[in-house]
Design a protein around this motif. Sequence first.
Motif, short mmCIF file in Angstrom:
data_model
loop_
_atom_site.label_atom_id
_atom_site.label_comp_id
_atom_site.label_asym_id
_atom_site.label_seq_id
_atom_site.Cartn_x
_atom_site.Cartn_y
_atom_site.Cartn_z
N VAL A 184 0.84 -1.18 0.00
CA VAL A 184 0.00 0.00 0.00
C VAL A 184 0.89 1.24 0.00
O VAL A 184 0.77 2.11 -0.86
N LEU A 185 1.80 1.28 0.96
CA LEU A 185 2.67 2.44 1.07
C LEU A 185 3.76 2.37 0.00
O LEU A 185 4.00 3.31 -0.74
N VAL A 186 4.43 1.24 -0.05
CA VAL A 186 5.42 0.99 -1.11
C VAL A 186 4.79 -0.03 -2.04
O VAL A 186 4.57 -1.17 -1.66
N GLN A 187 4.46 0.41 -3.24
CA GLN A 187 3.78 -0.51 -4.15
C GLN A 187 4.77 -1.23 -5.03
O GLN A 187 5.62 -0.62 -5.65
N ARG A 188 4.66 -2.54 -5.04
CA ARG A 188 5.60 -3.33 -5.84
C ARG A 188 4.83 -4.18 -6.84
O ARG A 188 3.75 -4.68 -6.54
N LEU A 189 5.46 -4.36 -7.99
CA LEU A 189 4.91 -5.24 -9.00
C LEU A 189 6.06 -6.09 -9.54
O LEU A 189 7.05 -5.55 -10.01
N SER A 190 5.94 -7.40 -9.41
CA SER A 190 7.01 -8.28 -9.90
C SER A 190 6.51 -9.07 -11.08
O SER A 190 5.38 -9.56 -11.06
#
Lengths: 489, 141
Positions: free
Chosen positions: B70-76
Amino acid sequence: MTDAPLQPAPPNEDWCRLHPLTPIARIGRLVPAFVLLLLISTVHSKAENGTAETDYLIAFTLLSAVYGYIHWMVTRWRFEGDTLRIETGLIRKDSRRLPLARIQAVDIVRPFLARLLGVSELRIRLAGSGGTDGKLAYLSEAQAAELRLVLLAGHVDAATAASSNTGLPMASVDTARLLASVFLSLVTMIVVGTVSALIVLDQFEPKTAAAAAAFLAVYLLSAAGVIWRRLSGQYAFIAVEAPEGVRIQRGLLQTISETVPYGRIQAVRQVEPLLWRPFGWCRLEVDVAGATGRNQRGEGTSVVRKALLPVGSQQDSWHLLARLLGGPDPERTAPPGRARLKAPLSFHFLSAGHDAAHAVCVTGRINRATTWVPLEKSQSIRRVQGPLQRPLGLATVHVDVAGKRARAEFRDRSIDEADQLVAELTALSRAARSGHGDAAPAAGRDAAPSGWYPDPAGRHEQRYWHEGRWTEHVANGGRRSADAPTPSP
Amino acid sequence: MRRAEVAVGSALLAALFGLIFWAAGGRWPGVISALVLLALGALTAWFLRRRVGAWRYQERNEDLLVARGVLVQRLSVVPYGRMQFVEVTAGPVERLFQLSTVKLHTAAAASDARIPGLERAEAARLRDRLTELGESMAAGM
């Protein structure tokens, strides 16, 4: 049995022994420890009689000599068809079979004492992440060289392997430059600064200076050790082009000859520290998979970082890079100006780009690092957006390759660009993977279309790239001329 | 799953501290500390809910997408061919709720694709599918 003569080198299938001088050369490994022990014991026994320690030392030396002799007696090796079998150990038997087809590289290491005795150690690295590697210490120099050729003959033509011993030199480092570069490194600066501060302090407050010196002595010594290792490890550095990779020779007391195979390179990094930049120097490092080393649990393949060029001019570096990466350098673009708010210091050099075969990015302010990652090797692609980046509409895209440290970062790109990058890079790395299998060192070379690109040697503005190689056609400000692509340095 | 953990944990803590303070300093400090802890627990539960809500994955033809944070959005994006192995784990609390976590390992240490809180059947299906796809697309180093 004890004085068994050395067998003539393979491919006969008899058991062979190591060199008879092996036990003596093995003791050589302990010499630094001995010297240290001796120093400590003399310091300690200043007051008393220091005979006890020296007695212990002599006994210890004898013991290790006997152990070394036994070790030599029980170690033997031979070829069994397509495998090399090494047996060793008296109490704990250890028998290794190294399939010749899976041999990745053969390194020759010669520690100082071994050099005096004319013997060398052979290290055999296998492909795959099995983690087993063979070691033959020590063989006579001629035998080591011969065995290396035989071992490598499996996947490299014996003829080319033989000729490659005197292959094309790609880069070398002269002593003056190495000395200067080590002197201009951070560690040396700290040591010199501290020592001079201590000397100045000594003029005014001898007592404080003495106390500080005693306190800092350990750190200074270890720093000096680091500097020494850098100097002696990279002394007389020569990189030579070989069919299977770049062959490196280096070392002052202990000489190492190792190979960096093209197909195993995960990432290439060019580092330009602040102090080197006025001289236009840089350092080239490569991350190589499956090198000697233990496997970390669950981390897949071990990846080792190696210096391909400890210090060199831009020209040397470009020369090597062109050979490693093949194609022309992808064009780099800077992130949008608002990224300065998020990364005020590192923004200056920040840029990244990619083409069909590689991703390249520049990061860092004090140490400017340029990283090239072959997309063929990418393990995953990630987009990360931190809380600071979100209001600015920025995101970072990572291209991960095997190993803990290596990755290309497209730092602080605008969010639309990041999304597009993720899609593009995914598709490109998929194409790169399926296009070439695992043994395709020339992946980038053929991928780039013919055309004008920035000159990799840096002497001209542009150079023509045609059918997988640089041509002699160059252009400056629109005017064409001819100049050979890569003169040997 | 995590929500349940937090709810149970904070309720227990609230009761415990309430009793201690009750014993030590009378009724009111006990009640107040219990309420504060309950409120903290509710807040954490809300954060976790958002976090779990942001955790998505998508199986595409050649790669797996995992988005989280939410705060740090990651997409792998992890290509199936790069998978070294798939790991399915289930802790004690997860087991209580019939859930498990699927984790994909690649040769890169940084590319973590972890999908927690999957139903057991779904986790097994995903594991089998990933292994199958990984085998058929395996690429060398």
